[in-house]
Scaffold this motif. Structure first.
Motif, mmCIF file in Angstrom:
data_model
loop_
_atom_site.group_PDB
_atom_site.id
_atom_site.type_symbol
_atom_site.label_atom_id
_atom_site.label_comp_id
_atom_site.label_asym_id
_atom_site.label_seq_id
_atom_site.Cartn_x
_atom_site.Cartn_y
_atom_site.Cartn_z
ATOM 1 N N GLN A 31 -7.283 0.115 -1.229
ATOM 2 C CA GLN A 31 -7.524 -1.108 -0.462
ATOM 3 C C GLN A 31 -8.793 -0.985 0.383
ATOM 4 O O GLN A 31 -9.593 -1.901 0.453
ATOM 5 C CB GLN A 31 -6.310 -1.370 0.439
ATOM 6 N N ASP A 76 -5.337 -2.125 -5.261
ATOM 7 C CA ASP A 76 -4.669 -2.537 -4.030
ATOM 8 C C ASP A 76 -5.547 -3.541 -3.287
ATOM 9 O O ASP A 76 -6.546 -3.179 -2.684
ATOM 10 C CB ASP A 76 -4.398 -1.296 -3.167
ATOM 11 N N GLU A 77 -5.159 -4.801 -3.360
ATOM 12 C CA GLU A 77 -5.885 -5.900 -2.725
ATOM 13 C C GLU A 77 -7.405 -5.769 -2.897
ATOM 14 O O GLU A 77 -8.140 -5.656 -1.930
ATOM 15 C CB GLU A 77 -5.543 -5.971 -1.232
ATOM 16 N N THR A 129 0.828 -1.204 0.000
ATOM 17 C CA THR A 129 0.000 0.000 0.000
ATOM 18 C C THR A 129 0.865 1.258 0.000
ATOM 19 O O THR A 129 0.565 2.241 -0.677
ATOM 20 C CB THR A 129 -0.953 -0.004 1.215
#
Ligand SMILES: Nc1ncnc2c1ncn2[C@@H]1O[C@H](COP(=O)(O)OP(=O)(O)OP(=O)(O)O)[C@@H](O)[C@H]1O
Ligand SMILES: [Mg+2]
Lengths: 316, 417
Positions: free
Chosen positions: A85, A161-162, A45
């Protein structure tokens, strides 16, 4: 050779004494899906935040479509799409209103924005919930809308992000399919995850990050080659009833075994000619008094690569 | 331009939140209505106002001055008034300033003589005057005292002019007093019947001069509605200011900063959002209060608009400044609640601040509420014009500007990395 759309050069970021990112460099070519694979706290991140011009790097730079994140932030922001995320949406307005608002923030407006919003609602499968407030959505639906916002302005490169954290397998499948679909349409993607299956399925190339460093970089084939001919044994044991330190020690001494970890009854063994070593390993498990629940032999994979490089398992 | 979209988004979100609306609009209107009802009891005879402290300073050597003293001391008014006699006008006025007295009725030297001279000469009555000095901070008592003195004067002049005590004119504030005033006519008549001047030939006029702050009909709503509106404005504007911290923790602020929107536009947009929300809230309160309670917001709509805009400006500037200094959303919540309560109490949202003195008065002058209320009451109660509220407007504008600039600097430091 094609010009890289994103070039990361020796990026560093420290939070006080914590060195979250310690010199990461890689390139992404247009049309690629590039994954950063790493466990929690690896610095994924933080890296994405620097590449989004949200955080200033302590050292190093990155060029995105030729613009530096240090002094070309305004141009960089025009070409990147960001899917954070955490779900970053306004829960008390509808899906469509969210898209319209965020579109305005990307400098869009009028009919073009309205058309694009409907198009995206369709792409992420929310066309029947356009008027509903986001707070009434399931986790998976929110994640999908979160992605749609990042796509509004037709970015040249999308950071994800994820994007599949904490959702059910069905929603996850849907998101992965969407990413593949978008990539087929020509979108370049920078994807972060700590699920090796996702990285393996999606990516043309993968960078493995650990403790703020890029410890390996290449295609899946190139990475698994690092492990050599060794296979991975995944053995599930009953959690207790034996001395795990002793068992681990015994397993590590079996001929051909390179590495072994044992955590919560999950025994991971990396071994040259695993099938040959299997009999001896099982014998030692029995001798230690542990009950065997399940056993699987994997061909070399990213999990094995991580284990090989760090001596630790890649899991949360 | 993008700042406006951000501001409008915030305004829309806030106005579609029922809980926020209850605090912004329903609560101030409801409380104003309750206060109005409580004061409405005045007219139904159940007055909470008794024992108004006043002094009579009678320097008149003749009999007419004594009439005022006697009427003010009459049994009918015993419950309402607590009069005492004093000799020294200056000392009496000081006691008003000290907050001990609500009013001083002053009958100057040579009052009777001036009246009679006036009857005989052609220049009648111009020098005969009774002065009513009132406490500028008091709201109702000055009207009562003035009303009584006016009726005595009316009675006196009718007696002198027509030779009889005519039916008392309905005084402007008589309905505030009703039953208590009912006996007043007889009291005055009784007093006058004892006097034996030749009223048939008398012709004179008489001036009631009153000092201190006052105006026409006192309407409790004219004070309490602006008070509540300002108080609840502060509350909701302050609360709205916190949304930037909320957006930061929920990730939408960082996400905004990844879009090609300049940081200054984002911060400005957030602050503009609280301003716009507050302005709409206040405008709706003004509208609703004049429709529901018939509050007259004064004869200068431009003045009301100016004070309103600047009050909201100052409140959103201060709210933003407090927020930019707070560590997190919760701390900001505690700070802004404390500040809005303190400001409300000190600044005259609940009771007039003008009877404060010393350090408390000084503290009161540091609040936004004080200047907003001075501006609004000048307009609603004082029937002041546009130019009269310019000093208050200037102070509010200054508070707004300073806090706004400091807040922008604070937010830039905090959120731009
Ligand atoms: N604002 C911050 N202040 C201090 N330390 C931070 C901050 N943000 C992140 N860190 C630290 O930096 C390191 C990297 O964090 P980062 O969030 O980049 O990891 P990640 O790979 O994204 O992990 P995850 O998979 O859990 O999202 C961690 O050790 C984290 O504790
Ligand atoms: Mg992360």
């Amino acid at each position: 050779m094609t010009e890289a759309i994103l070039q990361v050069q020796d990026l560093h970021k420290s939070y006080g004494k914590t060195e979250a990112v310690r010199g990461i460099s890689f390139d992404i070519l247009p049309g690629e899906i590039f994954s950063l694979l790493g466990p929690n706290g690896a610095g994924k991140t933080t890296t994405i935040s620097m590449l989004s011009c949200l955080l200033a790097p302590t050292k190093g730079d990155a060029l995105i479509d030729g613009h530096s994140i240090r002094n070309g932030a305004a141009q960089v922001k025009g070409v990147i799409g960001v899917v954070p995320q955490e779900i970053a949406l306004y829960p008390d307005i509808s899906a469509r209103e969210n898209l319209h608002f965020w579109g305005r923030m990307y400098g869009m407006g009028g009919g073009a924005l309205r058309k694009r919003a409907e198009e995206l609602l369709d792409i992420v499968g929310l066309a029947d919930r356009t008027k509903d407030k986001v707070e009434t959505f399931s986790g998976g639906m929110k994640r999908r809308l979160n992605i749609a916002v990042g796509l509004l302005h037709q970015p040249k490169i999308l950071y994800m992000d994820e994007p599949t954290v904490g959702i059910d397998p069905q929603s996850r499948r849907r998101i992965l399919d969407t990413v593949i679909e978008l990539n087929r349409g020509g979108l370049t993607v920078l994807y972060t995850t700590h699920y090796m299956e996702e990285a393996a399925e999606l990516s043309s190339r993968i960078g493995i990050v650990d403790h703020g460093e890029l410890i390996a970089l290449g295609s899946q084939a190139e990475l698994t080659h690092l492990v050599g001919e060794s296979d991975t044994l995944q053995i599930s044991l009953e959690a207790d009833g034996y001395d795990s330190a002793k068992l681990l020690d015994a397993v590590q001494k079996v001929k051909g075994v390179q590495r072994a970890t044992l955590e919560d009854g999950q025994l991971l063994v990396q071994a040259q000619g695993a099938h040959a070593a299997l009999g001896e390993i099982v014998a030692r498990i029995n001798k230690a008094g542990a009950r065997l629940l399940d056993l699987k032999v994997d061909e070399p994979n990213l999990e094995a690569v991580f284990l090989h490089l760090t001596g630790r398992a890649l899991r949360d | 331009m993008k700042a406006l979209y951000i501001a409008w988004k915030d305004t829309q979100r806030r106005f579609s939140d029922w809980k926020a609306l209850a605090g912004m609009l329903a609560a101030p209107l409801l409380i104003s209505a309750l206060i109005g009802l409580a004061f409405g009891n005045l007219t139904s005879g159940e007055t909470p106002i008794t024992d108004i402290a006043l002094a009579v300073v009678n320097h008149d050597e003749g009999e007419l001055g004594q009439v005022y003293t006697d009427v003010l001391h009459s049994d009918d008014l015993a419950e309402l008034l607590a009069p005492e006699e004093m000799d020294d006008l200056e000392a009496a006025l000081q006691r008003i300033r000290d907050g001990e007295l609500r009013a001083v009725v002053y009958i100057p030297h040579g009052f009777s003589e001036a009246l009679f001279d006036g009857v005989q000469g052609s220049d009648f009555g111009s020098h005969a005057e009774v002065q009513v000095h009132t406490d500028p901070a008091a709201n109702i008592s000055p009207f009562i005292v003035r009303s009584i003195v006016e009726q005595v004067s009316n009675g006196l002049s009718s007696a002198l002019l027509a030779g009889q005590v005519s039916a008392l004119q309905a005084a402007e504030y008589a309905d505030l007093l009703q039953e208590r005033m009912a006996g007043l006519g007889e009291a005055i008549a009784a007093q006058l019947s004892q006097e034996n001047f030749d009223t048939r030939t008398s012709r004179l006029s008489l001036n009631v001069v009153q000092t201190g702050e006052s105006g026409p009909a006192f309407d409790p709503y004219s004070f309490f509605v602006p008070g509540m509106a300002v108080f609840f404005l502060m509350f909701s504007v302050f609360d709205g200011s916190r949304s930037i911290l909320q957006e930061n923790t929920r990730g939408t602020l960082p996400r905004l900063m990844t879009t090609p929107t300049p940081h200054s536009q984002i911060i400005l947009g957030k602050m503009l959002g609280t301003f716009l929300t507050g302005l709409l809230q206040f405008a709706l309160l003004v509208l609703a209060s004049s429709l529901l309670f018939g509050v007259a917001w004064g004869s200068s709509p431009a003045g009301v608009a100016l004070i309103m805009v600047l009050t909201v400006f100052a409140a959103s500037g201060l709210g933003a400044l407090l927020t930019s200094a707070a560590r997190n959303e919760n701390q900001a919540g505690i700070i802004v609640s404390a500040v809005s309560l303190t400001f409300g109490a000190l600044g005259g949202s609940f009771f007039p601040a003008s009877n404060l003195s010393g350090i408390v008065d000084l503290a009161s002058r540091l609040t936004i509420n004080r200047w907003a209320m001075e501006g609004f009451t000048k307009l609603t109660i004082g029937r002041a014009g546009f130019n009269d509220i310019l000093p208050e407007a200037g102070i509010l504008a200054a508070i707004g500007l300073i806090t706004f600039v400091l807040a922008v600097i604070g937010f830039q430091r905090r959120f731009v990395r």
